[in-house]
Scaffold this active site. Structure first.
Site, PDB file in Angstrom:
ATOM      1  N   HIS A 145      44.067  47.686  37.299  1.00 38.95           N
ATOM      2  CA  HIS A 145      45.424  47.383  37.773  1.00 38.95           C
ATOM      3  C   HIS A 145      45.414  46.663  39.121  1.00 38.95           C
ATOM      4  CE1 HIS A 145      45.152  51.226  40.139  1.00 38.95           C
ATOM      5  NE2 HIS A 145      45.972  50.583  40.951  1.00 38.95           N
ATOM      6  N   ASP A 155      41.251  52.089  33.056  1.00 38.36           N
ATOM      7  CA  ASP A 155      41.637  51.401  34.296  1.00 38.36           C
ATOM      8  C   ASP A 155      40.381  51.088  35.102  1.00 38.36           C
ATOM      9  OD1 ASP A 155      43.069  50.306  36.347  1.00 38.36           O
ATOM     10  OD2 ASP A 155      43.855  52.201  37.113  1.00 38.36           O
ATOM     11  N   SER A 207      43.375  52.356  45.803  1.00 34.76           N
ATOM     12  CA  SER A 207      43.108  52.090  44.391  1.00 34.76           C
ATOM     13  C   SER A 207      41.897  51.193  44.217  1.00 34.76           C
ATOM     14  CB  SER A 207      44.317  51.420  43.742  1.00 34.76           C
ATOM     15  OG  SER A 207      45.331  52.339  43.485  1.00 34.76           O
TER      16      SER A 207
END
Length: 250
Positions: free
Chosen positions: A63, A111, A204
């Site tokens: 992402h 992910d 992230s």
């Protein structure tokens, strides 16, 4: 450049559904103690982390993909040029084919993404790849997270230096309890069940390091970050070793 990085800290990208995760309850890392840590920039905005796994490849969260990115290695203080920093413009992205590109779906399965650098990184004490974990981690294992993500939530305050925090791998049943219907076998939860320490917005794609190897990639979590019984969620690297090897070799 320094003005651009200042703007980056003030305009970090917001998350989609699950918040892009940040380091809460962290302390400043010893400079260059995490030589595999990379920062991902979109234009001038730092918005994700990544891990150097060879002199040409990074591993991060799917992402975190943008049309093109700048990668910085050897970084510690975002506002200062300290010598070991290296800058790359990257356009070669290899997200896992199972990842749902519709970020509004709150689907964090698969992910994970590889990024190929346009040239070899110059390895040094401040820039070193991290080995991948060949086995899956167990509940209770002590691990380390790092990143430039926010150090407070919900009012986000962002650090200028790389932050580190020690956290624990949590039992799978706690992960399923925290996020019913959203957890697959290729995910794991880590942090403190009582809250107060874990990753958050801006972290992230960054590393979860266990026993000196890369065990997880920061994927998502609840907002505000590090609430009790809402740990951060990571993509478990051990489930993707064959895919990673295939992409890097071909």
């Amino acid at each position: 450049m320094k003005l651009g990085l200042l703007c980056a800290l003030l305009s970090l990208l917001a998350g989609h559904g699950w918040a892009d995760t940040r380091a809460i309850g962290a302390e400043e890392c010893r400079p260059n103690s995490q030589p595999w840590q990379a920062g991902l920039f979109h234009l001038t905005r730092l918005f994700c982390g990544a891990t150097l796994i060879s002199d040409r490849w990074l591993l991060t969260a799917a992402h975190c993909r943008k049309p093109y990115l700048w990668v910085r290695l050897g970084e510690h203080h975002l506002w200062k040029w300290e010598g070991p920093e290296q800058l790359f413009r990257v356009t070669d992205f290899f997200p896992h084919p199972g990842f749902n590109k519709d970020l509004s779906a709150n689907d964090h399965n698969d992910d994970i993404m590889l990024i190929r650098l346009p040239r070899q990184a110059r390895l040094s004490p401040a820039v070193q790849p991290l080995n991948l974990s060949q086995t899956c981690v167990s509940p209770g294992m002590q691990c380390l997270i790092s990143g430039w993500g926010a150090v407070s939530s919900p009012k986000a305050l962002f650090p200028v230096t790389l932050q580190c925090a020690n956290i624990s791998i949590l039992e799978n049943k706690l992960c399923h309890w925290a996020y019913p219907g959203h957890i697959s076998d290729s995910m794991l939860c880590a942090g403190l069940w009582e809250g107060g320490r874990g990753s958050c917005q801006g972290d992230s794609g960054g590393p979860l390091v266990c026993n000196g190897t890369l065990a997880g990639v920061v994927s998502g979590g609840a907002e505000p970050c590090s609430r009790p019984r809402r740990p951060a969620v990571y993509t478990s690297v051990c489930h993707y070793l064959d895919w990673i090897q295939e992409i890097m070799e071909n």
